[in-house]
Design an enzyme around this catalytic site. Structure first.
Site, short mmCIF file in Angstrom:
data_model
loop_
_atom_site.label_atom_id
_atom_site.label_comp_id
_atom_site.label_asym_id
_atom_site.label_seq_id
_atom_site.Cartn_x
_atom_site.Cartn_y
_atom_site.Cartn_z
CB SER A 102 -0.97 -0.05 1.19
OG SER A 102 -2.05 0.82 1.01
CG LEU A 158 -13.26 -4.23 8.80
CD1 LEU A 158 -14.36 -4.60 9.80
CD2 LEU A 158 -12.12 -5.22 8.87
CG ASP A 218 -6.66 -3.48 -3.81
OD1 ASP A 218 -7.50 -2.69 -3.32
OD2 ASP A 218 -5.45 -3.44 -3.56
CG HIS A 246 -5.59 -2.68 0.03
ND1 HIS A 246 -5.05 -2.19 -1.14
CD2 HIS A 246 -4.92 -2.05 1.04
CE1 HIS A 246 -4.11 -1.30 -0.87
NE2 HIS A 246 -4.00 -1.21 0.45
#
Length: 278
Positions: A102, A158, A218, A246
Site C-alpha cells: 500500500s 474492512l 482490490d 487489498h
C-alpha cells in the site's frame, strides 16, 4: 538465544530530529517491512513470523504513528523513505531486502530508485506508481471511506481490505485499519503524502529484482496499477491473487508468504521464482 537477542525495540532520529521507533525480530538477512498509510508496525503482526526462517524482519513506526515523533509540517513518501534510510544507518545495515505494501510500496519505490545500493530485492504489494499515470480508486470508494459515521467508515474499510468469506472466518482484531493514536495533523499528513506520490519518472531507475503483487479484487488501490509498475520497472515480474482484495498478504497468507520467500531466496542467476508471472 535470549528473547532480547531475538527482538529489539529501539529508536533513532531522522536528520530533522524526529524520533523514529523501529522493531527488529529474528536473525538473518534484514527484510524491511513497510506498512500502509496511517498505520504503524502492527500492520505486519499477522505475517511477519513467516519470514523468520531466513530473515530478520525490520519494521518501523512512520513519523506520525506509534512510538515515533509526530511533528507538524509536510509529510511525503520521499520523506518516509529518508526515514527508513536513517533507521538502516542506525543499525549499520548497508543493504536489505524491502517489502512494502500500500503506501509502504510507494515508500519502497523511492528507496529502491534513490538508494539502489541499499536495496537487494524489492517486493511491491497492493500499491501504485501515483501521479497521472496511476489508476485511481473510484468515487464510490472515496465516498464510503469519507462517511461521517465512524462505524460505517470502518466497515467500509474492512470490506475493501478483506473478502466477506475471510471476514466471516476471522472476526478480528484487525491490525490494518489505521493507528488509532494518530493526531489529526499526522493523519492528514499521511493522506497528503500518499495522494501526492508520483514516482513514475523514477521507476526505470530501480535496479533491484522486483516482484509486484496485488489482489485482483482490490478496489482501494485498483489492481490495474500492478501491470503499470511491472512494465515500468526493469525486469520486474507480477503475480495476482484472483480472489483477494487489498490485504492479500493476510487473506492469501500461505501463498503470498511462500511466493515472497522463494523470490527473496532465489540465486542471483535466477532472480524470480518459477510461479511469478508477468
Amino acid at each position: 538465544m535470549t528473547d532480547h537477542a531475538q527482538r529489539l525495540n529501539a529508536s533513532t532520529h531522522a536528520p530533522d530530529g524526529t524520533v523514529l521507533a523501529y522493531q527488529r525480530h529474528g536473525f538473518g538477512r534484514p527484510l524491511v517491512l513497510l506498512p500502509g498509510q496511517a498505520n504503524n508496525h502492527h500492520w505486519w503482526d499477522g505475517v511477519r513470523a513467516d519470514f523468520h526462517a531466513t530473515h530478520a524482519t525490520l519494521t518501523m513506526d512512520y513519523r506520525g504513528t506509534g512510538a515515533s515523533g509526530k511533528p507538524t509540517g509536510n509529510y511525503s513518501t520521499q520523506l518516509f523513505a529518508d526515514d527508513v534510510i536513517a533507521v538502516l544507518d542506525a543499525l549499520e545495515i548497508e543493504q536489505a531486502d524491502v517489502y512494502g505494501t500500500s503506501m509502504g510500496g510507494r515508500v519502497a519505490q523511492w528507496l529502491a530508485a534513490r538508494h539502489p545500493h541499499r536495496v537487494r530485492r524489492l517486493v511491491l504489494g497492493c500499491t501504485s506508481p501515483g501521479g497521472p499515470h496511476a489508476q485511481e480508486r473510484d468515487g464510490s470508494v472515496r465516498r464510503a471511506l469519507a462517511q461521517a459515521d465512524p462505524a460505517a467508515s470502518r466497515q467500509a474499510l474492512l470490506d475493501l481490505m478483506y473478502s466477506p468469506a475471510w471476514l466471516a472466518e476471522h472476526p478480528g482484531p484487525y491490525t490494518t485499519l489505521g493507528d488509532p493514536g494518530m493526531p489529526p495533523h499526522a493523519r492528514r499528513g499521511h493522506l497528503v503524502a500518499s495522494n501526492e506520490h508520483d514516482a513514475w519518472d523514477a521507476l526505470p531507475r530501480i535496479t533491484a529484482p522486483t516482484l509486484v503483487l496485488h489482489g485482483e479484487q482490490d478496489r482501494l488501490t485498483p489492481a490495474a496499477n500492478a501491470p503499470l509498475l511491472a512494465d515500468r520497472i526493469p525486469r520486474a515480474r507480477m503475480h495476482l491473487f484472483p480472489t483477494a482484495r487489498h490485504a492479500y498478504f493476510q487473506e492469501c497468507r500461505a501463498e503470498a508468504g511462500s511466493l515472497v520467500s522463494s523470490f527473496l531466496a532465489a540465486p542471483p542467476d535466477r532472480p524470480f521464482p518459477p510461479d511469478a508471472h508477468g
